[in-house]
Design a protein around this motif. Sequence first.
Motif, PDB file in Angstrom:
ATOM      1  N   ASP A  27      -2.564  14.450   3.822  1.00 45.81           N
ATOM      2  CA  ASP A  27      -3.752  14.281   3.932  1.00 45.81           C
ATOM      3  C   ASP A  27      -4.935  15.315   4.222  1.00 45.81           C
ATOM      4  O   ASP A  27      -5.016  15.703   5.361  1.00 45.81           O
ATOM      5  N   ASP A  63      -3.864   8.851  -8.426  1.00 44.38           N
ATOM      6  CA  ASP A  63      -4.954   9.595  -8.922  1.00 44.38           C
ATOM      7  C   ASP A  63      -4.583  10.835  -8.474  1.00 44.38           C
ATOM      8  O   ASP A  63      -5.322  11.496  -7.788  1.00 44.38           O
ATOM      9  N   GLY A  90      -4.753   8.488  -0.281  1.00 45.51           N
ATOM     10  CA  GLY A  90      -5.619   7.641  -1.025  1.00 45.51           C
ATOM     11  C   GLY A  90      -5.412   6.242  -0.516  1.00 45.51           C
ATOM     12  O   GLY A  90      -5.695   5.966   0.451  1.00 45.51           O
ATOM     13  N   ARG A  91      -5.041   5.223  -1.469  1.00 49.39           N
ATOM     14  CA  ARG A  91      -4.711   3.900  -0.900  1.00 49.39           C
ATOM     15  C   ARG A  91      -3.388   3.608  -0.379  1.00 49.39           C
ATOM     16  O   ARG A  91      -3.412   2.433   0.026  1.00 49.39           O
ATOM     17  N   ALA A  92      -2.617   4.756  -0.196  1.00 42.99           N
ATOM     18  CA  ALA A  92      -1.082   4.518   0.136  1.00 42.99           C
ATOM     19  C   ALA A  92      -1.006   5.129   1.671  1.00 42.99           C
ATOM     20  O   ALA A  92      -1.927   5.899   2.025  1.00 42.99           O
ATOM     21  N   ARG A 136      -2.285   8.980   5.501  1.00 45.97           N
ATOM     22  CA  ARG A 136      -3.033   8.131   4.466  1.00 45.97           C
ATOM     23  C   ARG A 136      -3.006   9.115   3.254  1.00 45.97           C
ATOM     24  O   ARG A 136      -3.829  10.132   3.253  1.00 45.97           O
ATOM     25  N   GLU A 152       0.074   5.715  -4.922  1.00 44.79           N
ATOM     26  CA  GLU A 152      -1.143   6.232  -5.505  1.00 44.79           C
ATOM     27  C   GLU A 152      -0.956   7.012  -6.699  1.00 44.79           C
ATOM     28  O   GLU A 152       0.010   7.637  -6.849  1.00 44.79           O
ATOM     29  N   TRP A 174      -3.234  15.329  -0.803  1.00 48.86           N
ATOM     30  CA  TRP A 174      -4.558  14.609  -1.014  1.00 48.86           C
ATOM     31  C   TRP A 174      -5.778  15.550  -0.787  1.00 48.86           C
ATOM     32  O   TRP A 174      -6.419  15.652   0.237  1.00 48.86           O
ATOM     33  N   PHE A 222       0.797  -1.229   0.011  1.00 47.44           N
ATOM     34  CA  PHE A 222       0.100  -0.228  -0.076  1.00 47.44           C
ATOM     35  C   PHE A 222       0.979   1.226  -0.019  1.00 47.44           C
ATOM     36  O   PHE A 222       0.826   2.054   0.945  1.00 47.44           O
TER      37      PHE A 222
END
Length: 301
Positions: free
Chosen positions: A121, A60, A194-196, A192, A58, A152, A55
């Motif tokens: 984040d 996006d 996104g997904r990472a 965090r 990311e 993010w 993980f």
Amino acid sequence: MRFDHAEDIRHITPLWEGERFPNGRPKVPADILRRMRKITLEEAWGPLWHHGYQFQFEGDFKIVHPERVTVGRAVTAVMVPSRPDLHETLLRYGHEQEGRKGFFNQWVIDQLEEDDVVVVDMFDKVFKGTYIGGNLGTAISTRTKRGGAVIWGGIRDNQQVVQIEDINVYYRGSDPTAIADVTMVGMNTPTRIGRAICLPGDVVLGTPAGVIFVPPHLAELVVVNAEKSQVRDIFGFVRLREGVYSTAQIDSNWPLALWNDFHEWFRTAEAAAEYRHLSWERELEDAKRREDEGPSHEVRL
């Protein structure tokens, strides 16, 4: 709640055994950062995935300079939606107990060092979630020299930020509003994106495809593996053009004779000069052991 506290940072990064900043953040050597700039995202991703770090990527994002590779040490921050009691308590604590100036995002940027990347984040907030604009983008450039930001959330002043040539910014969206209605609950804590997940001191590798966060204790391993793959490919292309080996032979688990050919080429070829800091003793020993044990038909992935 303490912001940017050395004991806390050391506690969550116990596998790093090298130099640290005064605040406890791992300080991956500048030479590793330099070499990291020459590897691809996939070359970094492979060793992390196989070591159980699944993980770390990311993709996006929008990117201010999408053609550029960005590398630096992570300085992390976690923002949450504003709640009056929490907001006033933490803002007052930072000002009165820790001597910080301005708003939460300024606290983080004031801590930046050369080759740092801000990793924030903002819970995907863009409207009133613009973590930086022209002024703070310039401050990041001044402090980090060649770093940047992974957000993010949002940014503003895009026309100014894109003019800052020596940094890069990965972000989710743009808005003309200023940052508001947010509170920072962590600085140099796990973050965090996104997904990472990113920890303070991770090596941030930003590419046109997205961002990967390399744990500091694996940074040298990632770079060495990537460099070995690169120079083996260079050798393979040379020998394929010369008609010495087939593609099946180059893609196989090399036998000792092929390793010996590579090692001689590696010692003398101009194309291998920048890779001569690498050692191949383990690979040669493994090839000799395989030859002693008998033929193998493994394919190199």
